[in-house]
Design a protein around this motif. Sequence first.
Motif, PDB file in Angstrom:
ATOM      1  N   UNK A  84       0.824  -1.210   0.000  1.00  0.00           N
ATOM      2  CA  UNK A  84       0.000   0.000   0.000  1.00  0.00           C
ATOM      3  C   UNK A  84       0.856   1.257   0.000  1.00  0.00           C
ATOM      4  N   UNK A  85       1.975   1.225   0.710  1.00  0.00           N
ATOM      5  CA  UNK A  85       2.868   2.386   0.691  1.00  0.00           C
ATOM      6  C   UNK A  85       3.430   2.614  -0.703  1.00  0.00           C
ATOM      7  N   UNK A  86       3.795   1.533  -1.363  1.00  0.00           N
ATOM      8  CA  UNK A  86       4.296   1.657  -2.733  1.00  0.00           C
ATOM      9  C   UNK A  86       3.194   2.141  -3.676  1.00  0.00           C
ATOM     10  N   UNK A  87       1.983   1.626  -3.509  1.00  0.00           N
ATOM     11  CA  UNK A  87       0.865   2.056  -4.351  1.00  0.00           C
ATOM     12  C   UNK A  87       0.594   3.540  -4.174  1.00  0.00           C
ATOM     13  N   UNK A  88       0.625   4.015  -2.923  1.00  0.00           N
ATOM     14  CA  UNK A  88       0.402   5.444  -2.664  1.00  0.00           C
ATOM     15  C   UNK A  88       1.481   6.296  -3.319  1.00  0.00           C
ATOM     16  N   UNK A  89       2.716   5.802  -3.304  1.00  0.00           N
ATOM     17  CA  UNK A  89       3.822   6.537  -3.910  1.00  0.00           C
ATOM     18  C   UNK A  89       3.660   6.637  -5.420  1.00  0.00           C
ATOM     19  N   UNK A  90       3.373   5.505  -6.080  1.00  0.00           N
ATOM     20  CA  UNK A  90       3.229   5.523  -7.534  1.00  0.00           C
ATOM     21  C   UNK A  90       1.993   6.306  -7.958  1.00  0.00           C
ATOM     22  N   UNK A  91       0.965   6.260  -7.163  1.00  0.00           N
ATOM     23  CA  UNK A  91      -0.197   7.100  -7.454  1.00  0.00           C
ATOM     24  C   UNK A  91       0.189   8.575  -7.392  1.00  0.00           C
ATOM     25  N   UNK A  92       0.997   8.931  -6.404  1.00  0.00           N
ATOM     26  CA  UNK A  92       1.469  10.307  -6.316  1.00  0.00           C
ATOM     27  C   UNK A  92       2.251  10.711  -7.546  1.00  0.00           C
ATOM     28  N   UNK A  93       3.078   9.803  -8.055  1.00  0.00           N
ATOM     29  CA  UNK A  93       3.828  10.087  -9.285  1.00  0.00           C
ATOM     30  C   UNK A  93       2.857  10.411 -10.420  1.00  0.00           C
ATOM     31  N   UNK A  94       1.796   9.603 -10.535  1.00  0.00           N
ATOM     32  CA  UNK A  94       0.834   9.795 -11.622  1.00  0.00           C
ATOM     33  C   UNK A  94       0.118  11.130 -11.509  1.00  0.00           C
ATOM     34  N   UNK A  95      -0.168  11.551 -10.302  1.00  0.00           N
ATOM     35  CA  UNK A  95      -0.971  12.753 -10.104  1.00  0.00           C
ATOM     36  C   UNK A  95      -0.148  14.036 -10.006  1.00  0.00           C
TER      37      UNK A  95
END
Length: 438
Positions: free
Chosen positions: A194-205
Amino acid sequence: MRRIIGKTALILFVLAVIYLLVLWSEWLPLSTPAGKKAVAIMGAPLPPIADDDNAFSEIWLFSYDIPDADKAKILAADIEKFSKSDSPLEYASAAEGKYPKFIDNENLLCKPKQENCLEQIRLNLEKYDDLFSKNEKLSSKAIALTRFRTSRSQFSPGLSTPLANFSEPEDWQLTRAAYLHAKGKSAEAVDMTCRAAASWRGFAENSQGLIDQMVGQAYYAGQTQLFAKLLSENPKDTVLPESCVEAYRPVESKKFPLCHSMQLEFQMMRNFSKSMKSGSISSYGEARPATWSNKLSLLWFNQRASNETYALNLASMCSDDNEIRQAANAPKEGVWNGLSVSELAFNPIGGILGTISSGTYSDYENRLQNISLTQQALQAVLVQRKQGNPLVKPEDFLSENKKLRFNTLSNAVEVDLFQSAKETRLLSLPLSGTKIDK
């Protein structure tokens, strides 16, 4: 008769000189108010990103075992090296050969689209024990990267600008989380995913780079796929950590989510135009002086008009100015092969490049919708998880979302993620808790 021929030749000579002067002055094609606006918008300075908030250097040097005290020096050397080279072939960092580098020779690392990651690790657990015991620093770096929410290349934008290898930390994060789960540390595995998912989502946004945003949304889906897999092997009453709440909070609408990345794309094309106009572009490394023949042929490349064309192609991503939109969408009069009469006569090279670039970016807004689609698919899994019955009817947890479907053979929620106008990527999320109940 000779006098007529002589006068005709003189007139043709004068016209040729005038034509060449017009080419040299870049007066035609004429500049337009909309084109000037677009250049001003797309050429505006980007908001700064503090070095401590920018993940680029950590990703660029991820695979190298470099002491912290040397990282800034290596990055500075890389930036200096590539500022003097325009070759897409010379991508090696200054760290190459000077510091130990991890290479996945045995192809052990999991990939975002890989569905059998856990099975692969369980069948080769001793190899993975050895992999992670020998590379603790990489695990630490992969975990540390999850604090970042944005990235922007520190290299000058251009067609041959080196790209960081985002797949290296992503693959390590996936593999590390799957390994923890296989070793019985499921809570740690879920939290890391989940921490990794939140990070990559941040990259996208949030990232200021088109590649950074696109890998962000793709890897968000990859982490979500593993997350659902972990949930399918966890008890239904498992309490999810706060990191999962952060990773899957609802998407907030953003008017121009690609604007900064498109401004960087414009800078890239503008730098390319500048290099091209100087005749310094080379495929052999160091820039070479332009020959007289290069300079002569580049008279048919109008740098100013080309930059206006590039800007108009991209400005809708940053502005809803009606004049810009009308100019960008207006049909060209007297066109041939996509070029206007004025472009054919005075800027054929730039016109061709502008025509190519006009269709390059049309799909990217649709790709960012994959974040919402990924969330919707996971939400269906979480709804089923709360109901506590893996055999409930699909309509009980799929709601009215027609983009989601339930695969009865794999017992999974499926959705097609946008790749292009002609291609989609299947995201399959197994229902939660189904594995342990069998």
